[in-house]
Design a protein around this motif. Structure first.
Motif, short mmCIF file in Angstrom:
data_model
loop_
_atom_site.label_atom_id
_atom_site.label_comp_id
_atom_site.label_asym_id
_atom_site.label_seq_id
_atom_site.Cartn_x
_atom_site.Cartn_y
_atom_site.Cartn_z
N ALA A 9 -40.92 -93.71 3.50
CA ALA A 9 -41.79 -94.06 4.62
C ALA A 9 -41.88 -95.57 4.84
O ALA A 9 -42.04 -96.02 5.98
CB ALA A 9 -43.19 -93.48 4.39
N ARG A 10 -41.77 -96.38 3.76
CA ARG A 10 -42.08 -97.80 3.88
C ARG A 10 -40.90 -98.75 3.67
O ARG A 10 -41.03 -99.95 3.90
CB ARG A 10 -43.19 -98.16 2.88
N VAL A 11 -39.77 -98.26 3.19
CA VAL A 11 -38.60 -99.12 3.00
C VAL A 11 -37.54 -98.72 4.03
O VAL A 11 -36.93 -97.65 3.91
CB VAL A 11 -38.03 -99.00 1.57
N PRO A 12 -37.31 -99.52 5.05
CA PRO A 12 -36.37 -99.13 6.11
C PRO A 12 -34.96 -98.93 5.58
O PRO A 12 -34.47 -99.65 4.70
CB PRO A 12 -36.42 -100.33 7.08
N GLY A 13 -34.30 -97.91 6.13
CA GLY A 13 -32.90 -97.68 5.82
C GLY A 13 -32.62 -96.96 4.52
O GLY A 13 -31.47 -96.79 4.15
N VAL A 14 -33.67 -96.51 3.83
CA VAL A 14 -33.48 -95.86 2.54
C VAL A 14 -33.57 -94.35 2.71
O VAL A 14 -34.44 -93.83 3.42
CB VAL A 14 -34.54 -96.33 1.52
N ARG A 35 -28.25 -98.72 5.82
CA ARG A 35 -28.07 -99.75 6.84
C ARG A 35 -26.60 -99.95 7.15
O ARG A 35 -25.77 -100.05 6.24
CB ARG A 35 -28.68 -101.07 6.37
N PRO A 36 -26.22 -100.03 8.43
CA PRO A 36 -24.80 -100.06 8.78
C PRO A 36 -24.09 -101.35 8.41
O PRO A 36 -22.88 -101.35 8.22
CB PRO A 36 -24.81 -99.87 10.31
N SER A 37 -24.81 -102.47 8.28
CA SER A 37 -24.14 -103.76 8.09
C SER A 37 -24.13 -104.21 6.65
O SER A 37 -23.76 -105.35 6.36
CB SER A 37 -24.83 -104.82 8.95
N ILE A 38 -24.50 -103.37 5.72
CA ILE A 38 -24.62 -103.81 4.34
C ILE A 38 -23.25 -104.08 3.72
O ILE A 38 -22.28 -103.39 4.00
CB ILE A 38 -25.38 -102.77 3.49
N SER A 39 -23.18 -105.14 2.93
CA SER A 39 -21.97 -105.44 2.17
C SER A 39 -22.37 -105.82 0.76
O SER A 39 -23.45 -106.36 0.54
CB SER A 39 -21.19 -106.58 2.82
N VAL A 40 -21.52 -105.54 -0.19
CA VAL A 40 -21.85 -105.76 -1.59
C VAL A 40 -20.80 -106.67 -2.20
O VAL A 40 -19.59 -106.36 -2.14
CB VAL A 40 -21.91 -104.43 -2.36
N ALA A 41 -21.23 -107.79 -2.76
CA ALA A 41 -20.29 -108.70 -3.41
C ALA A 41 -19.90 -108.17 -4.77
O ALA A 41 -20.72 -107.59 -5.48
CB ALA A 41 -20.92 -110.09 -3.56
N GLY A 42 -18.64 -108.39 -5.14
CA GLY A 42 -18.19 -108.03 -6.48
C GLY A 42 -17.87 -106.57 -6.65
O GLY A 42 -17.94 -106.05 -7.75
N GLY A 43 -17.57 -105.88 -5.58
CA GLY A 43 -17.21 -104.47 -5.71
C GLY A 43 -18.22 -103.59 -5.03
O GLY A 43 -19.22 -104.04 -4.49
N SER A 44 -17.98 -102.29 -5.10
CA SER A 44 -18.88 -101.36 -4.43
C SER A 44 -18.82 -100.01 -5.11
O SER A 44 -17.89 -99.69 -5.83
CB SER A 44 -18.50 -101.20 -2.94
N THR A 45 -19.84 -99.23 -4.84
CA THR A 45 -19.82 -97.83 -5.25
C THR A 45 -18.92 -97.08 -4.28
O THR A 45 -18.44 -97.65 -3.30
CB THR A 45 -21.25 -97.26 -5.22
N PRO A 46 -18.68 -95.77 -4.51
CA PRO A 46 -17.80 -95.04 -3.59
C PRO A 46 -18.17 -95.21 -2.13
O PRO A 46 -17.31 -95.26 -1.26
CB PRO A 46 -17.94 -93.60 -4.05
#
Length: 784
Positions: free
Chosen positions: A589-594, A610-621
Motif C-alpha cells: 500500500a505504501r511503497v510504490p512499484g512493489v 518499476r519499468p526504468s530500474i537498473s542494477v549495477a554489478g549484475g542482476s537477478t533473472p
C-alpha cells in the motif's frame, strides 16, 4: 470417483453434480461446494472448497503417507444443503489400503466377522404403515447381519392358534415380503429359519381395528395402480390422494371410499424415473399414511462408446468415440466424466458401485445403507425379479426426503444458511467500547497473499459492514480493521462466522465388507488387487552432518549499521498499524512499484515493478528482486514469514528503511552467498520488545476458507517408444477426465495411452445434460 477403493499414496479423482428437483436439473443456486475426507474416528483429514461451474465440481484428494490405511468417509455438501440436514449430503465410505492384509487391516478386528445368525436383526414393515384387521396387505421384512449386510432367511408366519398362514423367504439382500390378512382377536409370529437350521421367533406388530392400507402396483408398462383398502368402519369416507416426486406434485385428487377396495389408475408417463411418494390425507389435510414406489421410465440418455480397435498393446494409444442421444433419440450435448482403470489391478463389484444413476435416483432418497445399489440398474434391471427386489427396498427402508409435518412446520421460517455464491463474503459488526453499533465507521480489508491491497467500506446504522465477491485461494490471510473518522475513541470489530459442521461417526462397515469380499474372490481366482500406492526408494546412507552457522546472527552483526538512517532512500513509519494485517500489506500500500510473487509455499520474494530500474554489478533473472531484512540482517526468517505476520505485526515496527538507488547505503550491507545483488533492500526495524503492542480490538485477523486448486490428471504419452522406456508404468487409473463434452451432434473423441498392465481395461462414462437426463455406460477392451 475414478475407483471404488484406493491404496495409500493414491490420488482420489472425483466429479460432483449438484442437482435440484424431480428432473435432476443442474443447480445454479450455489457457487461453492465442500468435499471432506473423514476418518473412522470422525476426525477431519482434509477439506476442499471448490467452485461450482454450471452445477458441477471436480477435484482430487491426495492420499499421502499421512493418510493411514483404514476406513474413511467422503462427504460433500453446499452451505444451502445444511438447511435440510446431513441426510441430503453425499456420504460414502471408502477403503484406503488392503482390507485383506492383517498388517494394514482396513476392517477393524472383530468388526466384520461372520455374522452370528442369532444376532441377526430382523424388522417387519406393514405396507403403508399398519396392519388392519380384515384387510389384506403385504408385510415386508429385512434381515441384517452383524456386518451390516443382508442375511438370507426362510420360515413361516403362525397365528395365535399355531397355524401357518404365510411363507417367509428372502429375494435379495435379506429382504422379502408376504401377504397377511389379520383376523380380529389373533396375534401373529414370524418363525425365522437360518442357514444352520436354528429358528428365531419374532412377534409381528399388532393389527389395528380401523384404518386404510395403501398399495402401489406396476403390473402394466404404461400405468400405475394405486389401491386403497379400507376397513369396514371407514366405508363410506372421503380422503385426498397426492402423488409427488422430489417435491413436485404429479397427481392430487379427492377420493370417495365406498367399497373395501378402491382402485386409482395413473399415467406412468407423468412420473420421472426415481422414487415417488403416494400419500393419503383426511378432509382436514392431515397426512394419514404413505407408500413409496420406484418408478422406471425411459428418460435417460442413450450412450455408446466405440473404439478404433478391440485389442491394444501395452503403452498403446487408445482412441475412443462417445456418442450421446437423449431419451427421444436426438443428439445430446452433455457433460461427462470418463474414468479408465486397469481392472486386473482393481477388481470391481459392479453391483456394489455407487453410480450417478444409483445415487441420484435411489440412495440419495433412501433411509440407511443400501446394499449393492447398482444391482437395481445393471443390465438385468428390467427383470421381474429385480423389480420385486426394488419394491421390497421401498417397503422396508422407505423414504426420507419429503415429510409433510416437517414442511408445514418450516413454512414462514427463513433458512439458517444462505446459498453461498462463488465470491466469498466477509461481513461483521463494528461497535464502540460500550458495545453499541457505530454508524459510518470506516472498515478496511487487506490481504497480502490474496493480492487484495486495500478495500474500504462503511458501516450502516446497525454497525454492519460487508465485502462481497472475494475470490481467493486457500490459506489466504485477511486483516479487517475499523476506525471512526475524526475520533480517537476505540472500536470493537466482530466478524460473522458460519457455525462449524459437526462430524458424526457413521462409517458404514458394510461397504468395506463388500470390497473385502470382492478382493477375496479376486485373490482366489488368481487376480489379486495391486494396492501398492506407495513405492519404496532405494536406500541412502548419510555419512556426515553439516553444521550451518546461524546466518541471521552473523548478518545482523555485520549489518547493524543499516539501522542508522544514513543515505537510505526513504524512511517510513507505520502511523496507522491497525489498518494492516501484516507488513506485506503495508508495503504494497505504501511503497510504490512493489509487488509480491507467490509460490506453493507462500510469498517467495518481493519484486520491484518499476519499468526504468537498473542494477549495477549484475542482476537477478528479472533484475527486480528486493531483499527483505529485519534489524539489518538477511536472516533465518523466510520472506513469507516476515511479510505475512508470522514473526511480528505492524504494531511492533518502529520504522522501515527503503534502499533502492543509494550506493553508500548498499555498500554498508554485508552480502552472503553467490549470485547477483538484489535490486534493493527493505530493512524492517522493530521496536523494543517492551514497547510492542499485543492486541487491538479494532483489528480482526482471519483466514476464511478459500478455493482449492483443481489439479490436472497426468496421462503419459508413449508416441515415442524410447521416452520413459525404463520407467515402469504401474498406474491403476489409466485416464481421468471430469469434463468431456459432447458437441451439437452428441459426439466427442478422446485418446490416451495404456499402462504396462495386460488384461482388461474398464472405461466408465457418466454424465448429465441440460434437461437433467442422466447417462452411464461401461465399456471394456483388452490389452496384451
Amino acid at each position: 470417483m475414478d475407483k471404488p477403493y484406493y491404496a495409500q499414496g493414491d490420488t482420489m479423482w472425483f466429479k460432483g453434480y449438484i442437482t435440484s428437483g424431480a428432473d435432476h436439473e443442474l443447480s445454479l443456486l450455489s457457487g461453492a461446494a465442500y468435499v471432506e475426507l473423514v476418518d473412522d474416528q470422525a476426525r477431519l483429514v482434509q477439506r476442499l472448497k471448490l467452485p461450482v461451474n454450471q452445477g458441477t465440481i471436480a477435484g482430487d484428494l491426495v492420499l499421502n503417507d499421512t493418510v493411514k490405511t483404514g476406513n474413511y468417509r467422503v462427504r460433500a455438501y453446499t452451505q444451502w444443503m445444511r438447511n435440510a440436514g446431513e441426510a441430503y449430503f453425499f456420504d460414502k465410505t471408502i477403503t484406503v489400503g488392503d482390507p485383506l492384509n492383517d498388517k494394514n487391516k482396513a476392517v477393524p478386528e472383530g468388526g466384520l466377522t461372520k455374522a452370528n445368525l442369532q444376532q441377526t436383526d430382523i424388522q417387519f414393515f406393514p405396507e403403508s404403515g399398519n396392519l388392519i384387521t380384515g384387510v389384506a396387505s403385504r408385510v415386508a421384512f429385512k434381515a441384517t447381519g452383524t456386518d451390516g449386510l443382508g442375511v438370507p432367511v426362510g420360515g413361516y408366519v403362525t397365528d395365535s392358534d399355531n397355524k401357518q398362514v404365510a411363507p417367509i423367504f428372502t429375494r435379495h439382500a435379506g429382504m422379502g415380503n408376504f401377504l397377511l390378512m389379520p383376523e380380529r382377536g389373533k396375534t401373529y409370529t414370524a418363525n425365522i429359519k437360518f442357514a444352520d437350521s436354528t429358528i428365531k421367533r419374532i412377534p409381528l406388530p399388532t393389527a389395528s381395528r380401523e384404518g386404510y392400507v395403501l398399495g402401489v402396483y406396476q403390473t402394466s408398462k404404461d400405468s400405475i395402480l394405486v389401491r386403497i383398502n379400507a376397513s369396514d368402519l371407514l366405508q363410506p369416507s372421503n380422503i385426498n390422494l397426492v402423488a409427488h416426486s422430489s417435491g413436485r406434485v404429479l397427481f392430487s385428487s379427492p377420493i370417495s371410499i365406498k367399497t373395501p377396495i378402491t382402485n386409482v389408475w395413473l399415467n406412468k408417463a407423468l412420473f420421472p424415473s426415481g422414487i415417488a411418494q403416494f400419500t393419503i390425507f383426511n378432509t382436514k389435510n392431515e397426512p394419514l399414511l404413505e407408500r413409496i414406489a420406484f418408478i422406471r421410465n425411459q428418460d435417460q440418455m442413450q450412450l455408446t462408446v466405440n473404439a478404433d480397435s478391440t485389442i491394444y498393446n501395452r503403452r498403446g494409444r487408445v482412441q475412443l468415440k462417445l456418442k450421446a442421444k437423449d431419451s427421444d433419440g436426438a443428439a445430446a450435448a452433455a457433460n461427462f466424466s470418463v474414468a479408465v482403470i486397469d481392472e486386473n489391478k482393481v477388481p470391481v463389484d459392479e453391483s456394489a458401485e455407487s453410480t450417478i444413476l444409483s445415487h441420484l435416483l435411489l440412495t440419495s432418497d433412501i433411509k440407511g445403507y443400501v446394499e449393492r445399489p447398482n444391482y437395481y440398474f445393471t443390465a438385468t434391471a428390467d427383470t421381474s425379479h429385480t423389480n420385486r427386489a426394488l419394491d421390497n427396498l421401498m417397503l422396508t427402508q422407505g423414504y426420507r426426503r419429503f415429510e409433510w409435518k416437517t414442511l408445514q412446520n418450516s413454512i414462514g421460517n427463513p433458512p439458517a444458511f444462505a446459498a453461498e455464491k462463488k465470491g466469498t463474503v466477509i461481513s461483521g459488526t463494528v461497535t464502540n467500547l460500550q458495545r453499541k453499533p457505530v454508524d459510518g465507521a470506516a472498515v478496511i480489508l487487506v490481504s497480502l497473499n490474496a493480492r487484495i491491497n486495500y478495500k474500504m467500506t462503511h458501516t450502516d446504522a446497525n454497525g454492519r459492514f460487508r465485502f462481497d465477491s472475494l475470490v481467493f485461494a486457500d490459506s489466504a490471510r485477511f486483516a479487517v480493521s475499523s476506525k471512526i473518522p475524526e475520533s480517537t475513541n476505540g472500536t470493537i470489530i466482530t466478524i460473522d462466522t458460519i457455525p462449524e459442521l459437526a462430524i458424526n461417526q457413521k462409517t458404514n462397515l458394510a461397504e468395506v465388507q463388500l470390497i473385502a469380499n470382492k478382493l477375496q474372490d479376486a485373490a482366489e481366482e488368481g487376480k489379486p488387487a495391486k494396492l501398492t500406492g506407495l513405492h519404496n526408494l532405494k536406500e541412502v546412507k548419510v555419512n556426515a552432518v553439516k553444521v550451518i552457522e546461524n546466518e541471521n546472527k552473523n548478518a545482523m552483526m555485520q549489518g547493524m549499521g543499516t539501522q542508522r538512517d544514513i543515505s537510505v532512500d526513504k524512511v517510513i513509519r507505520i502511523e496507522d498499524p491497525e489498518q494492516f494485517q501484516d507488513i506485506g500489506t503495508f508495503l504494497l500500500a505504501r511503497v510504490p512499484g512493489v509487488t509480491v510473487e507467490v509460490g506453493p509455499t507462500g510469498v517467495t520474494q518481493l519484486v520491484d515493478m518499476r519499468p526504468s530500474i537498473s542494477v549495477a554489478g549484475g542482476s537477478t533473472p528479472d533484475g527486480r528482486t528486493i531483499s527483505v531484512m529485519v534489524n539489518g540482517g538477511l536472516g533465518s526468517y523466510t520472506v513469507d514469514e516476515i511479510l505475512n505476520g508470522n514473526v511480528f505485526l505492524p504494531q511492533d515496527v518502529d520504522r522501515i528503511q527503503v534502499i533502492r538507488t543509494s550506493l553508500p547505503a548498499k555498500s554498508r550491507i554485508a552480502r552472503t552467498g553467490d549470485g547477483p545483488p538484489p535490486a534493493g533492500y527493505i530493512n524492517i526495524i522493530l521496536k523494543a520488545p517492551s514497547l510492542r503492542k499485543q492486541y487491538n480490538s479494532n483489528v480482526a485477523n482471519i483466514m476464511p476458507k478459500g478455493y482449492n486448486k483443481m489439479r490436472q490428471f497426468y496421462s503419459p504419452k508413449y508416441d515415442n517408444p524410447k521416452v520413459n522406456a525404463r520407467i515402469p508404468d504401474l498406474r491403476t487409473t489409466i485416464y481421468w477426465n471430469p469434463y468431456v463434452n459432447t458437441d451439437a451432434n452428441g459426439e466427442v473423441k478422446f485418446d490416451f495411452y495404456n499402462g504396462d498392465g495386460a488384461g482388461t481395461y474398464r472405461v466408465v462414462v457418466e454424465g448429465i445434460n441440460a434437461d437433467g437426463e442422466l447417462g452411464r455406460q461401461v465399456y471394456r477392451y483388452k490389452v496384451e
